[in-house]
Design a protein around this motif. Structure first.
Motif, PDB file in Angstrom:
ATOM      1  N   ASN A  21       2.175   3.636 -11.522  1.00  0.00           N
ATOM      2  CA  ASN A  21       1.731   2.978 -10.296  1.00  0.00           C
ATOM      3  C   ASN A  21       2.874   2.971  -9.286  1.00  0.00           C
ATOM      4  O   ASN A  21       3.448   1.926  -8.947  1.00  0.00           O
ATOM      5  N   ILE A  22       3.212   4.159  -8.798  1.00  0.00           N
ATOM      6  CA  ILE A  22       4.404   4.363  -7.967  1.00  0.00           C
ATOM      7  C   ILE A  22       4.347   3.591  -6.644  1.00  0.00           C
ATOM      8  O   ILE A  22       5.327   2.911  -6.292  1.00  0.00           O
ATOM      9  N   PRO A  23       3.249   3.654  -5.893  1.00  0.00           N
ATOM     10  CA  PRO A  23       3.253   2.928  -4.608  1.00  0.00           C
ATOM     11  C   PRO A  23       3.540   1.439  -4.747  1.00  0.00           C
ATOM     12  O   PRO A  23       4.263   0.862  -3.924  1.00  0.00           O
ATOM     13  N   ASP A  24       3.008   0.806  -5.813  1.00  0.00           N
ATOM     14  CA  ASP A  24       3.205  -0.633  -5.976  1.00  0.00           C
ATOM     15  C   ASP A  24       4.649  -0.970  -6.291  1.00  0.00           C
ATOM     16  O   ASP A  24       5.210  -1.919  -5.744  1.00  0.00           O
ATOM     17  N   TRP A  25       5.287  -0.184  -7.210  1.00  0.00           N
ATOM     18  CA  TRP A  25       6.674  -0.566  -7.494  1.00  0.00           C
ATOM     19  C   TRP A  25       7.647  -0.126  -6.401  1.00  0.00           C
ATOM     20  O   TRP A  25       8.716  -0.701  -6.263  1.00  0.00           O
ATOM     21  N   LEU A  26       7.254   0.819  -5.569  1.00  0.00           N
ATOM     22  CA  LEU A  26       8.059   1.114  -4.372  1.00  0.00           C
ATOM     23  C   LEU A  26       7.981  -0.056  -3.385  1.00  0.00           C
ATOM     24  O   LEU A  26       8.993  -0.478  -2.807  1.00  0.00           O
ATOM     25  N   ARG A  27       6.770  -0.582  -3.195  1.00  0.00           N
ATOM     26  CA  ARG A  27       6.604  -1.708  -2.261  1.00  0.00           C
ATOM     27  C   ARG A  27       7.394  -2.925  -2.751  1.00  0.00           C
ATOM     28  O   ARG A  27       8.090  -3.591  -1.964  1.00  0.00           O
ATOM     29  N   LEU A  28       7.321  -3.219  -4.033  1.00  0.00           N
ATOM     30  CA  LEU A  28       8.044  -4.367  -4.577  1.00  0.00           C
ATOM     31  C   LEU A  28       9.555  -4.176  -4.468  1.00  0.00           C
ATOM     32  O   LEU A  28      10.299  -5.130  -4.214  1.00  0.00           O
ATOM     33  N   THR A  29      10.022  -2.945  -4.632  1.00  0.00           N
ATOM     34  CA  THR A  29      11.454  -2.667  -4.468  1.00  0.00           C
ATOM     35  C   THR A  29      11.877  -2.888  -3.026  1.00  0.00           C
ATOM     36  O   THR A  29      12.934  -3.483  -2.751  1.00  0.00           O
ATOM     37  N   ALA A  30      11.061  -2.435  -2.089  1.00  0.00           N
ATOM     38  CA  ALA A  30      11.368  -2.631  -0.664  1.00  0.00           C
ATOM     39  C   ALA A  30      11.422  -4.107  -0.318  1.00  0.00           C
ATOM     40  O   ALA A  30      12.185  -4.527   0.562  1.00  0.00           O
ATOM     41  N   GLU A  31      10.638  -4.913  -1.021  1.00  0.00           N
ATOM     42  CA  GLU A  31      10.611  -6.355  -0.766  1.00  0.00           C
ATOM     43  C   GLU A  31      11.658  -7.112  -1.584  1.00  0.00           C
ATOM     44  O   GLU A  31      11.743  -8.335  -1.510  1.00  0.00           O
ATOM     45  N   GLY A  32      12.448  -6.383  -2.390  1.00  0.00           N
ATOM     46  CA  GLY A  32      13.482  -7.029  -3.196  1.00  0.00           C
ATOM     47  C   GLY A  32      12.972  -7.709  -4.445  1.00  0.00           C
ATOM     48  O   GLY A  32      13.700  -8.458  -5.095  1.00  0.00           O
ATOM     49  N   ARG A  33      11.739  -7.427  -4.841  1.00  0.00           N
ATOM     50  CA  ARG A  33      11.122  -8.061  -6.023  1.00  0.00           C
ATOM     51  C   ARG A  33      11.282  -7.119  -7.219  1.00  0.00           C
ATOM     52  O   ARG A  33      10.326  -6.553  -7.751  1.00  0.00           O
ATOM     53  N   LEU A  34      12.527  -6.933  -7.656  1.00  0.00           N
ATOM     54  CA  LEU A  34      12.849  -5.881  -8.608  1.00  0.00           C
ATOM     55  C   LEU A  34      12.312  -6.152 -10.010  1.00  0.00           C
ATOM     56  O   LEU A  34      11.925  -5.221 -10.715  1.00  0.00           O
ATOM     57  N   GLN A  35      12.297  -7.409 -10.428  1.00  0.00           N
ATOM     58  CA  GLN A  35      11.790  -7.668 -11.770  1.00  0.00           C
ATOM     59  C   GLN A  35      10.304  -7.341 -11.856  1.00  0.00           C
ATOM     60  O   GLN A  35       9.840  -6.768 -12.848  1.00  0.00           O
ATOM     61  N   GLU A  36       9.558  -7.669 -10.823  1.00  0.00           N
ATOM     62  CA  GLU A  36       8.137  -7.309 -10.794  1.00  0.00           C
ATOM     63  C   GLU A  36       7.964  -5.799 -10.734  1.00  0.00           C
ATOM     64  O   GLU A  36       7.067  -5.230 -11.376  1.00  0.00           O
ATOM     65  N   ALA A  37       8.838  -5.139  -9.970  1.00  0.00           N
ATOM     66  CA  ALA A  37       8.787  -3.673  -9.886  1.00  0.00           C
ATOM     67  C   ALA A  37       9.014  -3.063 -11.265  1.00  0.00           C
ATOM     68  O   ALA A  37       8.313  -2.121 -11.671  1.00  0.00           O
ATOM     69  N   TYR A  38       9.982  -3.610 -12.001  1.00  0.00           N
ATOM     70  CA  TYR A  38      10.260  -3.103 -13.348  1.00  0.00           C
ATOM     71  C   TYR A  38       9.064  -3.320 -14.263  1.00  0.00           C
ATOM     72  O   TYR A  38       8.698  -2.422 -15.043  1.00  0.00           O
ATOM     73  N   GLU A  39       8.445  -4.491 -14.214  1.00  0.00           N
ATOM     74  CA  GLU A  39       7.309  -4.779 -15.093  1.00  0.00           C
ATOM     75  C   GLU A  39       6.172  -3.789 -14.857  1.00  0.00           C
ATOM     76  O   GLU A  39       5.519  -3.334 -15.805  1.00  0.00           O
ATOM     77  N   ILE A  40       5.928  -3.448 -13.599  1.00  0.00           N
ATOM     78  CA  ILE A  40       4.857  -2.486 -13.294  1.00  0.00           C
ATOM     79  C   ILE A  40       5.251  -1.088 -13.764  1.00  0.00           C
ATOM     80  O   ILE A  40       4.432  -0.342 -14.315  1.00  0.00           O
ATOM     81  N   SER A  41       6.509  -0.738 -13.582  1.00  0.00           N
ATOM     82  CA  SER A  41       6.993   0.569 -14.027  1.00  0.00           C
ATOM     83  C   SER A  41       6.899   0.680 -15.546  1.00  0.00           C
ATOM     84  O   SER A  41       6.446   1.691 -16.088  1.00  0.00           O
ATOM     85  N   GLN A  42       7.317  -0.359 -16.252  1.00  0.00           N
ATOM     86  CA  GLN A  42       7.331  -0.362 -17.716  1.00  0.00           C
ATOM     87  C   GLN A  42       5.916  -0.386 -18.303  1.00  0.00           C
ATOM     88  O   GLN A  42       5.699   0.057 -19.431  1.00  0.00           O
TER      89      GLN A  42
END
Length: 479
Positions: free
Chosen positions: A65-86
């Motif tokens: 789910n690349i678009p979602d974890w890119l958006r979360l990274t841009a917003e500084g929400r890295l732990q959520e980005a990692y959870e979606i990536s994982q």
């Protein structure tokens, strides 16, 4: 608003992490790309267009789910980005390093197609997961409850490990058998450290052990332990051995000393990174130092070999490939890295034989041209008569790809069905083989392929095994 942090591809250009200078990286086996800083990762993630049909996701074998974890990274929400990536990828930090993004997600990015330069997806994926490790967000997948069923997995490469992780999280007892002394398969012994540093792999192995996965190393199935014994020990078995048999060149002089197999060469180099004493390196057999090295092949394994030879101090390194640059199977990004480091590519060239008698002294090269397309759709190479020449060489590395071993014969299971290519015949959805309770995943089914495909296959096979175990338990209960 969150959307204000995105759609910045018009004002921000594509930017990769800084690459170490070629003169520096020739001296060691460390990874060549520096880390993204938090600001740069957020900036590059913000270039995502958040398009309605994300081709990056559809062209990823894992459908991350690349678009979602890119958006979360841009917003500084890295732990959520990692959870979606994982959630979809067992080893995102590994894929971020070694996936050919230029052929998969990044190569199909919408803003790349529109001329704005792709989002650097792989670098952001690596940054997210490396941050997750640093912050302690990556935890062993310990199950909420234990189950009595057990699964044996043959092969500790990416497919087998991905399946082990998924099965263990479900509470299944998992044992992984592998012929090598360390788990990881080609991640450990095939891919050089300048692409994938070994501690990155080892910490994943340690996490699987902490989660309760058992590893039986130095175990060659068919020699140290029979396939029948493994089946008897477990409720289901997954074959994830990969393909390790090198395609050898059949040409005059091919048996000479100094003509070696790519995997042997890379394995020795990777063993050195663990501090192992390796006789074949010490005696010069698999050491390129001071030698004129010729690597034959045009895939990613050939790129690994030429770049390893540079780091070992070769006098010269040339890569022979029978097609041209546009038709080579390896990553263009890797070709560029190799050229920067001093590798010379000789396109439209193929070996006709080897000179030197018992010890190789040169490659007899025949020049080629591209003719009409063959069955694969690629232009077939044709020999240019009278254009042969001799390429001096002290070490020749064969990197022509891998083939499956004859497992039915090696393991004494003639009833295990294989294809005409020697790969295991398995259902493309369930990964079930011709043997009840036996599944197969990764390269041993699809042939030599990408790590990301092995991870996908391993995860899918694990899900099928869980369904099989449930059905088996239901049948027993009904009796």
């Amino acid at each position: 608003m969150a959307t204000q942090k995105m759609l910045k591809f018009v004002t921000l250009g594509k930017e990769m992490p800084e690459k170490r200078d070629a003169s520096d990286r020739r001296q060691d086996f460390d990874e060549i790309y520096r880390e993204f800083a938090a600001q740069k990762a957020a900036e590059q993630a913000s270039r995502c267009s958040q398009c309605g049909v994300p081709y990056c996701q559809s062209h990823c074998p894992l459908h991350n789910n690349i678009p979602d974890w890119l958006r979360l990274t841009a917003e500084g929400r890295l732990q959520e980005a990692y959870e979606i990536s994982q959630a979809t990828n067992t080893f995102p930090e590994i894929c971020g390093r070694i996936c050919p993004q230029d052929r998969l997600c990044e190569g199909n990015c919408v803003i790349e197609q529109s001329g704005h330069g792709t989002v650097t997806i792989g670098s952001v994926e690596k940054y997210i997961t490396d941050t997750a490790w640093e912050e302690g967000w990556v935890q062993p997948g310990r199950p909420a409850f234990e189950r009595a069923e057990s699964v044996g997995i043959i092969g500790a490469g990416p497919g087998g490990l991905a399946a082990a992780d998924r099965l263990r999280r479900a509470g299944v007892q998992v044992t992984v058998y592998d012929r090598y002394d360390r788990a990881g398969g080609l991640l450990t012994y095939g891919i050089p450290g300048f692409k994938l540093e070994k501690p990155v792999v080892m910490r994943r192995i340690e996490q699987l052990e902490a989660a309760g996965v058992s590893f039986v190393m130095n175990c060659a199935v068919g020699q140290d332990l029979s396939f029948a014994e493994i089946r008897a020990r477990h409720d289901a078995v997954l074959i994830a051995t990969g393909v390790y048999k090198i395609r050898e060149i059949e040409a005059p002089g091919s048996g000479a000393t100094g003509i070696v197999k790519a995997l042997d060469y890379l394995t020795v180099s990777n063993r050195l990174s663990f501090g192992d004493a390796v006789a074949e390196y010490q005696d010069g057999t698999l050491n390129a130092e001071g030698k004129r090295v010729v690597v034959i092949g045009g895939g990613d394994t050939a790129m690994d070999c030429v770049r390893t030879a540079i780091r070992q101090g070769a006098a010269s390194v040339k890569c022979l490939y029978r097609r041209d640059r546009a038709n080579m199977p390896g990553s263009q990004r890797e070709v560029q890295n190799a050229e920067e480091e001093g590798v010379e590519f000789v396109w439209l060239a193929a070996p006709r034989g080897f000179s030197g008698g018992t010890v190789v002294e040169g490659v007899m090269v025949q020049k080629m041209r591209l003719g009409p397309p063959d069955a694969s759709g690629r232009q077939a190479p044709e020999v240019i008569e009278g254009a042969d020449y001799l390429e001096p060489a002290d070490l020749v590395v064969q990197a022509l790809g891998f083939e499956p071993e004859d497992l039915p014969v090696l393991w004494g299971v003639p009833e295990l069905a294989v294809t005409r290519w020697g790969t295991i015949k398995a259902d493309f959805r369930s990964h079930a083989t011709s043997l009840p309770g036996v599944y197969a995943a990764g390269d041993i089914v699809r042939g030599a392929s990408l790590v990301v495909w092995a991870i996908r296959d391993g995860r899918e096979a694990a899900d099928s095994i869980l369904s099989y175990l449930a059905q088996t338990a239901g049948a027993v209960a009904a009796e």
